[in-house]
Design a protein around this motif. Sequence first.
Motif: not given
Length: 545
Positions: A516, A496, A498
């Motif tokens: 994101e 994950k 960003s």
Amino acid sequence: MRHFMQRSLNSRTRFAVLIWIMFSGLLTVSLFPQRSTPQGNIIRDLLRKIETKIKTDQTYLNIYEIKTDAAFFQMAEQKLGIPIVIRNTKDEDVVLSRQDPETEVKYNIGVIDNPAEAESLIFVYIARKVTSTNAAVSGFGTQEETAEGEDAQFIKEFFRMTDFFYLLKNYPAQYQQLRDVVMSGINEDKFSDMPEESPIMKKMREKIKSDKGKASTTNIEHIEYLKFNGIHYYPSVLVETEKKASGRRGGKDMVVTQPGDFMIDASFSHLSFTMKEMIFGPGIAGIELNTKNRLLNALPWQSPQINFGVRFMVNLTGEDTKGGFTVKPEDLIIDGKILARLAMNTPSLNKVNPFLTNKASRLNVTSGVNIELTTTRFFRLPVFNLFFSIGSNKLPDPVIRFSNSDGSDYAYFSSMSWSATMNFYWLTSSSRTGRFKCEIGLGQYNVFKAVYKDLLESSRLISNNIYPIIGLDFNFIYKNSEILGIGASYFDSRLKGSFWLRAFSFDEHVFRLETEFISSPFLRTLDEWETEGGVFFQIRYRYGL
């Protein structure tokens, strides 16, 4: 220890004089290398005056002396595997490691610490001291032979300013090699055999080491990371400044940052709000609404939930200061949130959401409560983060359901998740423009599979594993203004990430572009409740933060 002698002229004036000298010298050497000219005589006369000034006045041009010997250069040559050679204006090679068996060679290297570049030195001269039986010399740039006994010394200044200008112009690799060797000696404390060390030398070594990066040992980086990346108001860390003397009184003062009347952080996925009235003696309160799931691998609006509630920040060791909430680097602070988690059909908006590129989630959540706690460092420990998301195991009608061939429906639910992590911070240089945060820890979430025939018929737990969490963030901050941030974390075989970039600002209004993303699983197939990776774009507005 090494011995540096501080000079008294203004550093900016000294540096301007030095740059003019170097430019003039290089021009002279390049244009008139072989013959005497009026211009060349002027430069040489100027250099002689400077050398004479140094001889009579050691507070000139901010020149420091490094004291070492031939043995230092011998060890450096062994490490490099090549000789350390510098060439003078007579095109003679000077080997600094050369030493006769019956003599001892020592060097005084005159340098100027370049204020424009922290890891650079400008060489001015090299003086050589050779232990001999019947010779001695005094002064700078002179040779005075005397007979003072068997243990007298002979000093000869054999590499002058003109030699260094010539070396830098015609043999820059040799100049760079000498610079690297001397800088390595400073950084590795190789000149510690000298009898004393001035405060300037200590400051210089600390400056060199700090400009190579260092780990954070206080809470400044943590608070400022939250200030630039978090969605709530965080006060600036108190800065200690010198008071202007009034009569005989002086001292220090603390600069307190005054908050505005209200502070807002808003985007397509969250909203936070703090008013000046919500800043009380030891802490701060705020209101938050968001559409994110902190732990599950889901993007904003993808997980079927909305969270709203209060945020609080309490300074447990801070002092009362006029102007409201204050933070010092050593304070122990608890930063927390208590948010209600409401199950809602937010994935239905994905079909008309132009900022979300992935498919709707397959995983429901139950209504419950989210609790987040973050502490600053205490007892030299790292920053700790705790997160709990707890809901009922009584599975309601699902927002997201799928059909079986027998006419029944089935759905996936997560009712509980938690994580416990630690934060560590590094600076790339003493200017603090590049800042890293590393997060490591553990996390867990459960998954139930429920079967429905009008009402809930059965449910079973199909996943309840604990996974490691590894995260790394980088912020670029220039003159206390955020420029960009990049982050990535690894959990349950998925990445994950960003990215945000400051787009423009005016007064206290700041606008960012943010992204994101979530990747597909690494080294495994998708679980039955998972969706593939995707990307979410948004514009973020910040005021008064």
